[in-house]
Design an enzyme around this catalytic site. Structure first.
Site, PDB file in Angstrom:
ATOM      1  N   GLY A 120       0.801  -1.217   0.000  1.00  0.00           N
ATOM      2  CA  GLY A 120       0.000   0.000   0.000  1.00  0.00           C
ATOM      3  C   GLY A 120       0.835   1.269   0.000  1.00  0.00           C
ATOM      4  O   GLY A 120       0.552   2.211  -0.743  1.00  0.00           O
ATOM      5  N   ARG A 177      11.880   0.362   7.954  1.00  0.00           N
ATOM      6  CA  ARG A 177      12.541  -0.065   9.176  1.00  0.00           C
ATOM      7  C   ARG A 177      14.048   0.048   8.984  1.00  0.00           C
ATOM      8  O   ARG A 177      14.584  -0.307   7.932  1.00  0.00           O
ATOM      9  CB  ARG A 177      12.165  -1.514   9.542  1.00  0.00           C
ATOM     10  CG  ARG A 177      10.742  -1.698  10.052  1.00  0.00           C
ATOM     11  CD  ARG A 177      10.539  -1.019  11.404  1.00  0.00           C
ATOM     12  NE  ARG A 177       9.227  -1.286  11.988  1.00  0.00           N
ATOM     13  CZ  ARG A 177       8.154  -0.542  11.808  1.00  0.00           C
ATOM     14  NH1 ARG A 177       8.221   0.522  11.000  1.00  0.00           N
ATOM     15  NH2 ARG A 177       7.007  -0.836  12.415  1.00  0.00           N
ATOM     16  N   GLU A 183      16.980   2.535  17.152  1.00  0.00           N
ATOM     17  CA  GLU A 183      16.134   3.616  17.676  1.00  0.00           C
ATOM     18  C   GLU A 183      15.865   3.423  19.169  1.00  0.00           C
ATOM     19  O   GLU A 183      15.706   2.295  19.626  1.00  0.00           O
ATOM     20  CB  GLU A 183      14.792   3.628  16.927  1.00  0.00           C
ATOM     21  CG  GLU A 183      14.941   3.949  15.451  1.00  0.00           C
ATOM     22  CD  GLU A 183      13.619   3.870  14.695  1.00  0.00           C
ATOM     23  OE1 GLU A 183      12.560   3.757  15.362  1.00  0.00           O
ATOM     24  OE2 GLU A 183      13.630   3.892  13.457  1.00  0.00           O
ATOM     25  N   HIS A 225      11.440   8.867  13.027  1.00  0.00           N
ATOM     26  CA  HIS A 225      10.398   7.850  12.856  1.00  0.00           C
ATOM     27  C   HIS A 225       9.009   8.453  13.068  1.00  0.00           C
ATOM     28  O   HIS A 225       8.261   8.061  13.965  1.00  0.00           O
ATOM     29  CB  HIS A 225      10.624   6.679  13.806  1.00  0.00           C
ATOM     30  CG  HIS A 225       9.965   5.414  13.332  1.00  0.00           C
ATOM     31  ND1 HIS A 225      10.420   4.160  13.660  1.00  0.00           N
ATOM     32  CD2 HIS A 225       8.870   5.201  12.539  1.00  0.00           C
ATOM     33  CE1 HIS A 225       9.653   3.242  13.101  1.00  0.00           C
ATOM     34  NE2 HIS A 225       8.694   3.855  12.409  1.00  0.00           N
TER      35      HIS A 225
END
Length: 332
Positions: free
Chosen positions: A163, A245, A274, A292
């Site tokens: 998507g 990611r 992170e 992020h």
């Protein structure tokens, strides 16, 4: 007796809908605290009647990931783990499956927001916008300008045409980019034609793209999909954009490629460790960074929270999730 549900972390925009589940659902909360405290409470029995859990990627700052350590001590009453976020690599789905816990995520809610940020990072990286931005903030007007690149006629290689990848392709098409992609399966011809997107092999994509944008789920097969060998095969002057990611890329290899000039610039919203970010990214004016925030819009976060609540309602009162994760569906 009313079923019980637990929220872990904050609900930012749809808390009223969560509260509206009561009195049909007994609501419990663990919004603030630490992983150690959460584990202690789980062991204490305070949550022993909980059947469904609402959590999010943001809640990882409260409890850490829902790893096997936590899954193994969840009350035996827990049958549903409803996650706010399209990505759910901070949940041990296999451990959940072994304990009979069904997991849902929130697909299709964040596609536009992440695609928008991808385009922002791509244009910023192509224009090397960090250097003049830093100069202006330092009172040096433009500083030493390095002319950037137009997106028009550049080859954009999209890794992962789900998507978000399709939404990126729609936006990139408006900039006059030539779009190629690699995916587990080619898109239906009608969709590929509408996007002007051409399916190519992984090898062709990394060797011919001017810009490579990653939109893959993080799995054992995609971890470090771009490493030293892949960077060597890329065009000199390639731009890399990652809003998926951090673990999809070998960061050391990417930094070396940037320092050698193999990579022209980077646009990064995600990182390997992170919330820690390598200082070499932060110190380079050839890197555009965000912390992020791909899905961090009011509209997107509210939509994800609403879907989590609908999953909880469906689970508790109809015995099934609306958007169960694909790994568990494929095993059923």
């Amino acid at each position: 007796m009313a079923p019980s549900a637990l929220v872990v972390g904050d609900i930012y925009f749809e808390d009223a809908k969560w509260q509206a589940l009561s009195p049909a659902v007994t609501l419990k909360e663990y919004r603030k605290g630490t992983r150690a405290e959460f584990i202690s409470l789980l062991k204490s029995g305070i949550f022993d009647d909980v059947e469904a859990i609402f959590r999010s990627n943001e809640s990882t700052t409260v409890t850490g990931p829902f790893s096997e350590e936590i899954i193994s001590i969840l009350p035996p009453t827990v049958k549903w783990l409803c996650h706010s976020g399209a990505g759910y690599d901070n949940i041990d789905v296999e451990a959940c499956t072994q304990r009979g816990i069904q997991v849902s995520n929130t697909p299709n809610c964040n596609e536009g927001a992440v695609a928008d940020l991808t385009i922002y990072l791509m244009i910023g990286a192509l224009r090397r916008i960090t250097a003049p931005n830093n100069a202006l903030r330092a009172g040096k007007w433009r500083g030493h300008i390095v002319p950037g690149h137009d997106p028009k006629d550049k080859i954009l290689g999209i890794l992962g045409m789900g998507g978000i990848g399709k939404e990126v392709a729609k936006r990139a098409k408006a900039f006059g980019m030539k779009i190629i992609y690699n995916n587990r399966h080619p898109l239906p011809a009608s969709i590929a034609t509408s996007l002007s997107a051409h399916f190519v092999s992984f090898e062709e994509l990394i060797s011919t793209s001017d810009v490579i944008s990653l939109h893959l789920a993080l799995t054992p097969s995609t971890e470090r999909i771009l490493g030293a060998a892949e960077f060597e095969k890329m065009k000199t002057g390639v731009t890399i954009v990652n809003t998926a990611r951090g673990d999809l890329i070998d960061e050391e290899a990417m930094i070396r490629a940037l320092e050698k000039g193999k990579v022209w610039s980077l646009g990064l919203d995600v990182f390997d460790n992170e919330p820690r970010v390598d200082e070499r990214f932060l110190g380079s004016e050839r890197v555009v960074v965000c912390p992020h925030i791909g899905a961090a819009t009011v509209e997107t976060m509210a939509a994800m929270e609403r879907l989590v609540i609908e999953n909880i309602k469906s689970a508790l009162f109809n015995g099934k999730l609306l958007t169960q994760v694909h790994e568990q569906i494929s095993q059923s």
